[in-house]
Structure formats: structure tokens, C-alpha cells
Design a protein around this motif. Structure first.
Motif, PDB file in Angstrom:
ATOM      1  N   GLY A 290       5.206  94.299 -16.190  1.00 54.85           N
ATOM      2  CA  GLY A 290       6.128  95.184 -16.882  1.00 54.85           C
ATOM      3  C   GLY A 290       7.500  94.557 -16.942  1.00 54.85           C
ATOM      4  O   GLY A 290       7.737  93.491 -16.376  1.00 54.85           O
ATOM      5  N   ASP A 291       8.429  95.219 -17.646  1.00 56.20           N
ATOM      6  CA  ASP A 291       9.781  94.685 -17.703  1.00 56.20           C
ATOM      7  C   ASP A 291      10.791  95.794 -17.461  1.00 56.20           C
ATOM      8  O   ASP A 291      10.435  96.954 -17.240  1.00 56.20           O
ATOM      9  CB  ASP A 291      10.047  93.953 -19.021  1.00 56.20           C
ATOM     10  CG  ASP A 291      10.199  94.888 -20.225  1.00 56.20           C
ATOM     11  OD1 ASP A 291       9.982  96.113 -20.084  1.00 56.20           O
ATOM     12  OD2 ASP A 291      10.522  94.379 -21.316  1.00 56.20           O
ATOM     13  N   LEU A 292      12.060  95.435 -17.488  1.00 56.94           N
ATOM     14  CA  LEU A 292      13.141  96.378 -17.196  1.00 56.94           C
ATOM     15  C   LEU A 292      13.911  96.748 -18.450  1.00 56.94           C
ATOM     16  O   LEU A 292      15.040  97.248 -18.361  1.00 56.94           O
ATOM     17  CB  LEU A 292      14.086  95.788 -16.143  1.00 56.94           C
ATOM     18  CG  LEU A 292      13.749  96.037 -14.654  1.00 56.94           C
ATOM     19  CD1 LEU A 292      13.887  97.510 -14.320  1.00 56.94           C
ATOM     20  CD2 LEU A 292      12.390  95.513 -14.280  1.00 56.94           C
ATOM     21  N   ALA A 293      13.332  96.544 -19.625  1.00 55.59           N
ATOM     22  CA  ALA A 293      13.968  97.001 -20.858  1.00 55.59           C
ATOM     23  C   ALA A 293      13.916  98.526 -20.920  1.00 55.59           C
ATOM     24  O   ALA A 293      13.107  99.166 -20.238  1.00 55.59           O
ATOM     25  CB  ALA A 293      13.262  96.400 -22.068  1.00 55.59           C
ATOM     26  N   HIS A 294      14.762  99.113 -21.738  1.00 61.64           N
ATOM     27  CA  HIS A 294      14.712 100.568 -21.939  1.00 61.64           C
ATOM     28  C   HIS A 294      13.481 100.921 -22.775  1.00 61.64           C
ATOM     29  O   HIS A 294      12.792 101.899 -22.514  1.00 61.64           O
ATOM     30  CB  HIS A 294      15.985 101.045 -22.637  1.00 61.64           C
ATOM     31  CG  HIS A 294      17.238 100.682 -21.910  1.00 61.64           C
ATOM     32  ND1 HIS A 294      17.577 101.251 -20.701  1.00 61.64           N
ATOM     33  CD2 HIS A 294      18.219  99.779 -22.205  1.00 61.64           C
ATOM     34  CE1 HIS A 294      18.728 100.726 -20.287  1.00 61.64           C
ATOM     35  NE2 HIS A 294      19.130  99.846 -21.181  1.00 61.64           N
ATOM     36  N   TYR A 295      13.239 100.116 -23.805  1.00 59.44           N
ATOM     37  CA  TYR A 295      12.059 100.272 -24.652  1.00 59.44           C
ATOM     38  C   TYR A 295      10.977  99.373 -24.059  1.00 59.44           C
ATOM     39  O   TYR A 295      10.600  98.355 -24.622  1.00 59.44           O
ATOM     40  CB  TYR A 295      12.405  99.847 -26.081  1.00 59.44           C
ATOM     41  CG  TYR A 295      11.748 100.657 -27.164  1.00 59.44           C
ATOM     42  CD1 TYR A 295      12.169 101.960 -27.431  1.00 59.44           C
ATOM     43  CD2 TYR A 295      10.730 100.121 -27.938  1.00 59.44           C
ATOM     44  CE1 TYR A 295      11.578 102.703 -28.437  1.00 59.44           C
ATOM     45  CE2 TYR A 295      10.135 100.855 -28.957  1.00 59.44           C
ATOM     46  CZ  TYR A 295      10.562 102.147 -29.203  1.00 59.44           C
ATOM     47  OH  TYR A 295       9.972 102.895 -30.198  1.00 59.44           O
ATOM     48  N   TYR A 296      10.492  99.772 -22.891  1.00 58.94           N
ATOM     49  CA  TYR A 296       9.770  98.863 -22.019  1.00 58.94           C
ATOM     50  C   TYR A 296       8.353  98.551 -22.498  1.00 58.94           C
ATOM     51  O   TYR A 296       7.769  99.264 -23.312  1.00 58.94           O
ATOM     52  CB  TYR A 296       9.726  99.416 -20.598  1.00 58.94           C
ATOM     53  CG  TYR A 296       9.060 100.773 -20.484  1.00 58.94           C
ATOM     54  CD1 TYR A 296       7.689 100.885 -20.361  1.00 58.94           C
ATOM     55  CD2 TYR A 296       9.819 101.944 -20.495  1.00 58.94           C
ATOM     56  CE1 TYR A 296       7.080 102.121 -20.256  1.00 58.94           C
ATOM     57  CE2 TYR A 296       9.221 103.176 -20.391  1.00 58.94           C
ATOM     58  CZ  TYR A 296       7.856 103.272 -20.277  1.00 58.94           C
ATOM     59  OH  TYR A 296       7.256 104.499 -20.197  1.00 58.94           O
TER      60      TYR A 296
END
Length: 467
Positions: A290-296
Motif C-alpha cells: 500500500g502507499d500513503l497517498a490520499h487517493y491510495y
């Protein structure tokens, strides 16, 4: 599409999900055959409904349990999700602590961790081959703002009792040895996650439940829930307890139309990738990503060497409508492909084999609930906000204890009996959700362009919908 997406010769859009391609879409079983009496009627044959039936039948084989399903078992999110058996809370510890105290919130978190192993153990005991590998999860930051959020996440979880054995920062060498993500600047890893093949798990659970004598009626839509009865076009089931286990499809029941918002999530899966691609990106430990973007995003390496890659896409349909058998917008496929190939350039020379969508249930406070009202006999569990694969198992065991009237550690958890107001009427919820995600996309763009802190636009988005 804004980005050209190479599609395989066998590309499919929708048809429920890729997870059913190997064995084909299940043929629905027999529907309800008239008015029926039962001890427990369960509406919805996804993970929540089937786990509840499973644990009730194991605890009390004499109980008459009937499960009612509109399509076929596993038609909804249980057969379409990203295959994350994750220990993440469906909610925040702060909100659970607000009503029950910090210790209760920590206990709920530990119960989630334990639920991963419970699913793995039951799958083994019941002979369910669902490609399960407990390889943990790596969350990666790809810019300075995401890195700041990653470090804040680590500090937050430490404050809530997560130890270094639960979550730790990876060194650059450790990160590269696991999954080589282009542009990654930092990453954390947790052992509390397992890869699954969602459809194999739900169909295996269905076989186990039927083997225990539970009656599962497919092609049986429930049109009304009332005290001690579930009404369908094929007859009414009268039962001491009626359990709503409909998650993202809850809005289709008129009296619960605004209870949980059906949030759309979408996925693409590549064709099987050759060894040269895996040599370039690693990913040999079956970790989830996973990632730490808002639109993850969220992803897994499948058992047959594909990348299954998901994200929000177009997040909500007006009037709480749900998708048509997983059909996915071209814009969404394009956006996911662009993100996938940005993280893994070696994949760009290969093709997408399937795209699909599904809905998950989101309560107004973004925290899951489980409840049984003994006066009316109506109960429910859900609102998993995307963490339902594990949470549904915990819900099934908790509903079992609540239905049987037992006071246990599970019935004392702080999500039991939690109540929250419904979502706003249209067009307010449509405007709110789409504004939220537009702001998240804009915030991600600003952070990718060099903003070193979380964009104020993301904080505004959080405020709009109460996340």
C-alpha cells in the motif's frame, strides 16, 4: 482513456471480478421455497453472513440457520476485494476510545490481529485452499509529504500500543530487498497481513457452511426487514433473530438507505508477468503493498504471478446506486494503470487482463459496528470501510456470542452496540463524497509536485466527510 492502456486479447471488464475467472461465475443454488421458520435468518451470503452462520452452526448444531442471498454467495465485496487479510482497524482507536476508553480500543486492535490467524486456521481445518500466505504488508511513501505521514502513522500506532514487532520502519536496504517501488523514499512493514484469493475463500466457506447443515438460499432478494422476519418475493422467513449482513448493498434496503454509504473501489490485474519483471521489482515474499497517498492504492502479487492493483476510481454513484456486475469506467482503468506503471516501470510493456469494481460500506463516522437487539431480534454487522476481509470474521464470532446471549471478551469490544447517525440526503452526500475525492486528488498532485507537508486540501476533505 487519458493514458493508453494495453489490454490483453482475453481482457474482461466486470463480470463480477477476476477472482472468478479460473473456475467461472458460480451457478446460484436453489432459492427459498416458500415461507420458512428458523432460529436465525441471515441476509447476505458474503463473509459476514457466512462466518456468522459457520460459528453458530459449530457452537449450536441444533440451530436452524437460513442465509438469504440476492445473487450468489460471494457476489459482493467478498468476491471482489483486493485480497488483504489485514489487521488494520475499520475505524480509528480514538473514536472507539471516546466511548469505551483507551484500553478497550487497544483490545479491539489486538482482536483484529488475532482474527488474521483465526481465518488462516479455519481455512486449514476446513480444507479451503485460498492461496493464503501471511507475508505481511509494506506501506511505502513516494514523496516528502507521504514520508511525513508515514512517520506520523508510526508514532500514532506506537502511542496505541503497537510494538516494533507489530510495525517498524524499514531501512533503505530492507525496502529494496522486499519490493522495489520507483521513487520510494521510505517504507514501514507489519507482519499483520496475509494475501488471499477472495473468491476461493468465500466459496470454500460456503461449502463448509452447507456441510454443517446451514440452508443457504441464493437468488432470493430480501425486500424488507422487520422484527423477527425477512420478507422476500419467494416467501417470508420468520426467525428469532434476523441479521443484516449486506455491507455495501445495505442502501438497497429502503429503511437503511442512508445507514452506510456504498463506496466504490476498483481493481485491475495484469496478465501473468515473466521472471524478468520480477527480477526488476522483487516482491518475492508475498507481501501486500500500500502507499500513503490520499487517493491510495493497494496491491498483491497473485499466486499465478500477476499484480492485482486497486484504488478508488470513481468513488460514489448518485443515490447510493451500486455498479453493474463489476463494470468499471475507462477513466478508472486508465488511472490505475498509470499509477501501477509509475510505481513499476517494468510492467509497462505488459497488459491488463481484467478490470472490475465493487462497493464497500461506509458509516457516517467511518467506524464499523456490530449489534443485536434482543427485543426486536434484529442485528447487524458491517461498515468495514475497506477492511472487511478480517473484520467480518471478528464480526461473525461476535454475532454468534450476542445471539447466544453470552457475555464474552468479544461482546465487550467497543464496536458492539455502536450507533451513528445516517448520511445526508442527496444531493448532499454525492457532492460531499465527490468533493472529498477531488480534493484528495488535487492534494496528491501538489504533494507529488514537491509540497513537503500534507496539503491543506486533504485536511479540508477530511473535515467534509468526518474521516
Amino acid at each position: 482513456m487519458s493514458v493508453r492502456v494495453p489490454l490483453s486479447d482475453t481482457f474482461v471488464n466486470g463480470d463480477v471480478s477476476f477472482w472468478y475467472r479460473a473456475e467461472g461465475i458460480p451457478r446460484p443454488g436453489a432459492p427459498l421455497d416458500g415461507d420458512t421458520e428458523a432460529d436465525v435468518a441471515i441476509v447476505g451470503a458474503g463473509y459476514t453472513g457466512l462466518w456468522t452462520a459457520y460459528y453458530l452452526a459449530k457452537a449450536r448444531p441444533d440451530l436452524r440457520v437460513v442465509v438469504l442471498e440476492r445473487e450468489f454467495a460471494g457476489y459482493g465485496a467478498s468476491g471482489r476485494n483486493g485480497g488483504w487479510l489485514t489487521g488494520d482497524l475499520a475505524g480509528t482507536p480514538e473514536r472507539f476510545a471516546r466511548t469505551h476508553g483507551p484500553l478497550a480500543a487497544r483490545t479491539l486492535q489486538r482482536a483484529m490481529f488475532d482474527s488474521i490467524d483465526e481465518v488462516v486456521a479455519v481455512a486449514g481445518a476446513e480444507g479451503i485452499d485460498a492461496d493464503i500466505v501471511k507475508g505481511g504488508v509494506m506501506q511505502v511513501a513516494t514523496n516528502a509529504a507521504q514520508d511525513a505521514r508515514l512517520r506520523a502513522l508510526l508514532a500514532h500506532d506506537r502511542a496505541w500500543g503497537w510494538t516494533k514487532d507489530d510495525l517498524r520502519l524499514l531501512t533503505a536496504a530492507e525496502r529494496e530487498s522486499r519490493i522495489r517501488v520507483a521513487g520510494a523514499v521510505n517504507a514501514v512493514w507489519s507482519p499483520h497481513c496475509a494475501r488471499i484469493q477472495p473468491a476461493k475463500l468465500v466459496r470454500g466457506l460456503l461449502r463448509a457452511v452447507r456441510g454443517l447443515g446451514v440452508k443457504v438460499c441464493e437468488r432470493t432478494p430480501v425486500t424488507e426487514l422487520a422484527a423477527r422476519k425477512a420478507v422476500t418475493p419467494r416467501g417470508t422467513v420468520t426467525a428469532r433473530y434476523v441479521i443484516r449482513a449486506t455491507e455495501g448493498f445495505t442502501a438497497d434496503l429502503k429503511q437503511y438507505h442512508r445507514a452506510w454509504l456504498p463506496m466504490n473501489s476498483s481493481m485491475i490485474v495484469t496478465e501473468p508477468l515473466p521472471s524478468s519483471v520480477w527480477e526488476a521489482i522483487g516482491w518475492n515474499g508475498d507481501e501486500l503493498l500500500g502507499d500513503l497517498a490520499h487517493y491510495y492504492m493497494y496491491a498483491q502479487r497473485t499466486a499465478d504471478d500477476r499484480i492485482a492493483f486497486g484504488g478508488r476510481g470513481k468513488p460514489y454513484l448518485y443515490g447510493s446506486r451500486v455498479d453493474d456486475r463489476g463494470q468499471t469506467h475507462n477513466w478508472t482503468i486508465s488511472a490505475l494503470w498509470e499509477l501501477l506503471t509509475g510505481m513499476f516501470p517494468a510492467v509497462a510493456d505488459h497488459r491488463v487482463d481484467h478490470a472490475w469494481s465493487g462497493v464497500l460500506g461506509v458509516p457516517r463516522d467511518w467506524c464499523s459496528t456490530v449489534h443485536v437487539d434482543h427485543a426486536s431480534g434484529i442485528g447487524w454487522a458491517g461498515g468495514y470501510t475497506g477492511h472487511g476481509v478480517t473484520t467480518a470474521n471478528l464480526a461473525g464470532r461476535t454475532l454468534r456470542d450476542l445471539i447466544l446471549g453470552e457475555d464474552t471478551e468479544l461482546t465487550a469490544l467497543p464496536w458492539v452496540g455502536r450507533r451513528v447517525r445516517g448520511w445526508e440526503p442527496e444531493p448532499l452526500r454525492y457532492l460531499g463524497v465527490h468533493t472529498m475525492y477531488r480534493l484528495y486528488r488535487m492534494a496528491d498532485a501538489r504533494e507529488n509536485a514537491g509540497l513537503r507537508r500534507t496539503s491543506a486540501l486533504a485536511r479540508i476533505a477530511d473535515t467534509i466527510t468526518g474521516r
